[in-house]
Design a protein around this motif. Sequence first.
Motif, mmCIF file in Angstrom:
data_model
loop_
_atom_site.group_PDB
_atom_site.id
_atom_site.type_symbol
_atom_site.label_atom_id
_atom_site.label_comp_id
_atom_site.label_asym_id
_atom_site.label_seq_id
_atom_site.Cartn_x
_atom_site.Cartn_y
_atom_site.Cartn_z
ATOM 1 N N GLY A 1 0.786 -1.221 0.000
ATOM 2 C CA GLY A 1 0.000 0.000 0.000
ATOM 3 C C GLY A 1 0.820 1.273 0.000
ATOM 4 N N MET A 2 2.110 1.177 -0.306
ATOM 5 C CA MET A 2 2.955 2.371 -0.346
ATOM 6 C C MET A 2 2.607 3.240 -1.547
ATOM 7 S SD MET A 2 6.762 1.181 0.774
ATOM 8 C CE MET A 2 7.008 0.254 2.279
ATOM 9 N N LYS A 3 2.735 4.533 -1.360
ATOM 10 C CA LYS A 3 2.511 5.483 -2.433
ATOM 11 C C LYS A 3 3.818 6.046 -2.977
ATOM 12 C CE LYS A 3 -1.872 4.972 -2.069
ATOM 13 N NZ LYS A 3 -2.578 4.163 -3.094
ATOM 14 N N VAL A 4 4.892 5.942 -2.184
ATOM 15 C CA VAL A 4 6.211 6.412 -2.613
ATOM 16 C C VAL A 4 7.253 5.387 -2.181
ATOM 17 C CG1 VAL A 4 7.948 8.247 -2.487
ATOM 18 C CG2 VAL A 4 5.516 8.826 -2.339
ATOM 19 N N LEU A 5 8.141 5.012 -3.111
ATOM 20 C CA LEU A 5 9.275 4.142 -2.795
ATOM 21 C C LEU A 5 10.541 4.793 -3.321
ATOM 22 C CD1 LEU A 5 10.356 1.390 -1.730
ATOM 23 C CD2 LEU A 5 10.175 0.561 -4.091
ATOM 24 N N GLY A 6 11.468 5.042 -2.425
ATOM 25 C CA GLY A 6 12.758 5.605 -2.816
ATOM 26 C C GLY A 6 13.846 4.553 -2.722
ATOM 27 N N PHE A 7 14.599 4.387 -3.803
ATOM 28 C CA PHE A 7 15.785 3.528 -3.783
ATOM 29 C C PHE A 7 16.965 4.367 -3.310
ATOM 30 C CE2 PHE A 7 13.156 1.007 -6.612
ATOM 31 C CZ PHE A 7 13.512 -0.297 -6.309
ATOM 32 N N SER A 8 17.686 3.853 -2.314
ATOM 33 C CA SER A 8 18.821 4.601 -1.751
ATOM 34 C C SER A 8 19.925 3.616 -1.386
ATOM 35 C CB SER A 8 18.379 5.405 -0.524
ATOM 36 O OG SER A 8 17.714 4.554 0.406
ATOM 37 N N ALA B 1 20.912 3.595 -11.846
ATOM 38 C CA ALA B 1 20.051 4.734 -12.163
ATOM 39 C C ALA B 1 19.099 4.403 -13.311
ATOM 40 C CB ALA B 1 20.908 5.951 -12.509
ATOM 41 N N GLU B 2 19.605 3.727 -14.329
ATOM 42 C CA GLU B 2 18.769 3.359 -15.472
ATOM 43 C C GLU B 2 17.648 2.410 -15.055
ATOM 44 O OE1 GLU B 2 21.527 1.729 -18.237
ATOM 45 O OE2 GLU B 2 22.539 3.658 -18.591
ATOM 46 N N SER B 3 17.965 1.443 -14.191
ATOM 47 C CA SER B 3 16.967 0.487 -13.727
ATOM 48 C C SER B 3 15.862 1.185 -12.953
ATOM 49 C CB SER B 3 17.632 -0.582 -12.854
ATOM 50 O OG SER B 3 16.666 -1.435 -12.275
ATOM 51 N N VAL B 4 16.227 2.052 -12.033
ATOM 52 C CA VAL B 4 15.226 2.746 -11.221
ATOM 53 C C VAL B 4 14.375 3.667 -12.077
ATOM 54 C CG1 VAL B 4 14.894 4.380 -9.315
ATOM 55 C CG2 VAL B 4 16.600 2.558 -9.102
ATOM 56 N N ARG B 5 14.985 4.382 -13.007
ATOM 57 C CA ARG B 5 14.225 5.284 -13.876
ATOM 58 C C ARG B 5 13.266 4.510 -14.779
ATOM 59 N NH1 ARG B 5 14.247 9.765 -11.057
ATOM 60 N NH2 ARG B 5 16.219 10.922 -11.052
ATOM 61 N N ALA B 6 13.690 3.347 -15.246
ATOM 62 C CA ALA B 6 12.809 2.530 -16.081
ATOM 63 C C ALA B 6 11.602 2.050 -15.284
ATOM 64 C CB ALA B 6 13.587 1.338 -16.647
ATOM 65 N N LEU B 7 11.832 1.625 -14.038
ATOM 66 C CA LEU B 7 10.725 1.192 -13.185
ATOM 67 C C LEU B 7 9.817 2.374 -12.837
ATOM 68 C CD1 LEU B 7 12.735 -1.185 -10.842
ATOM 69 C CD2 LEU B 7 10.982 -1.892 -12.478
ATOM 70 N N GLN B 8 10.405 3.522 -12.689
ATOM 71 C CA GLN B 8 9.638 4.738 -12.407
ATOM 72 C C GLN B 8 8.597 4.980 -13.510
ATOM 73 O OE1 GLN B 8 11.756 8.581 -12.875
ATOM 74 N NE2 GLN B 8 11.364 8.853 -10.684
ATOM 75 N N LYS B 9 9.018 4.814 -14.752
ATOM 76 C CA LYS B 9 8.103 5.015 -15.883
ATOM 77 C C LYS B 9 7.081 3.887 -15.972
ATOM 78 C CE LYS B 9 11.480 7.565 -18.666
ATOM 79 N NZ LYS B 9 12.327 7.529 -19.900
ATOM 80 N N GLU B 10 7.553 2.655 -15.801
ATOM 81 C CA GLU B 10 6.671 1.504 -15.949
ATOM 82 C C GLU B 10 5.545 1.496 -14.918
ATOM 83 O OE1 GLU B 10 6.894 -3.409 -15.836
ATOM 84 O OE2 GLU B 10 8.748 -2.231 -15.952
ATOM 85 N N TYR B 11 5.856 1.885 -13.691
ATOM 86 C CA TYR B 11 4.882 1.799 -12.601
ATOM 87 C C TYR B 11 4.312 3.167 -12.215
ATOM 88 C CZ TYR B 11 6.285 -3.069 -11.798
ATOM 89 O OH TYR B 11 6.522 -4.410 -11.923
ATOM 90 N N ARG C 1 1.706 4.759 -12.798
ATOM 91 C CA ARG C 1 0.289 4.830 -12.426
ATOM 92 C C ARG C 1 0.020 4.182 -11.061
ATOM 93 N NH1 ARG C 1 0.230 3.826 -17.962
ATOM 94 N NH2 ARG C 1 -0.797 5.461 -19.203
ATOM 95 N N ASP C 2 0.979 3.426 -10.562
ATOM 96 C CA ASP C 2 0.770 2.667 -9.328
ATOM 97 C C ASP C 2 1.508 3.229 -8.120
ATOM 98 O OD1 ASP C 2 -0.721 0.507 -10.672
ATOM 99 O OD2 ASP C 2 1.202 0.089 -11.619
ATOM 100 N N ILE C 3 2.671 3.837 -8.346
ATOM 101 C CA ILE C 3 3.509 4.273 -7.224
ATOM 102 C C ILE C 3 4.523 5.296 -7.721
ATOM 103 C CG2 ILE C 3 5.222 2.425 -7.552
ATOM 104 C CD1 ILE C 3 5.393 2.225 -4.465
ATOM 105 N N LYS C 4 4.883 6.216 -6.856
ATOM 106 C CA LYS C 4 5.935 7.192 -7.162
ATOM 107 C C LYS C 4 7.269 6.582 -6.759
ATOM 108 C CE LYS C 4 7.306 12.014 -6.155
ATOM 109 N NZ LYS C 4 7.083 12.570 -7.516
#
Length: 265
Positions: free
Chosen positions: A30-37, A64-74, A76-79
């Motif tokens: 149920g998370m709305k934001v996930l930050g990779f760090s 960075a490329e992996s996280v940015r790609a997931l950012q675009k793919e998801y 609509r579901d999560i930031k």
Amino acid sequence: MLFNLHTHTKRCNHALGEDREYVENAIKAGMKVLGFSDHCPQFFPDKNYYSYFRMFPEQAAEYAESVRALQKEYRRDIKILLGFETEYYPETFDAFMAFVKPLGLDYLIMGQHFVGNEYDEGSYYAAVDGKKEDYLDRYVDQVTEGLNKGVFTYLAHPDIVWYSGDPAYYAARIEELCRFAKERDIPLEFNMLGMLNGRNYPDPAFWRIASRVGNKAVIGYDAHDPAALLRTDKYDECLQKLNALGIHPTAFEEITLRNEKLKNR
């Protein structure tokens, strides 16, 4: 709103799972934001020293490329946000900042596992029993110096130092650190991994001081395994402990990512 800005990947050599698994479990929780760090690369001048609990510099672009790609793919579901957890080492800070600037990070969090510059003689892991006044002094001074750079979103496991000296001395120095963070609107992290693993942190003495000072707080999962993001039971336990101290965790919307400072370094 449930969120987590403290998430690692297998690139640091002591975490498990694929990046996508972290995202999918965050959504399930149920998370709305996930930050990779993940643990950042460092650039030590001593070529005979390397720490293997962080990613290698050559892995950073792919991360960075992996996280940015997931950012675009998801989207609509999560930031999804891209960041690093890093120590502040005076001798390597400028080289580190020059390295990460082209990656376009959304944020940095400080997690000060060592004082000095890590490879220095006499520098050892903070969460080992037996720290006395001199080490506590070095920790507080180095953390405040780093926070003063203005690039860190929050301070991870601020109570990592396993102190075994005079409680009054501890209280005075930690209050100094807490007041410094409050003046700069930098939240302190209540670390869930420490709760899960029974570490010396979160430290009740530290959080009583933070409560009295009135610091902002965030709950950081410090996830090293995708399954950790499903531990809403442990999150609730952290929340209860903070609420008992009169601390109400800061909403994501109230957190300053400080990414403009990163871009302008």
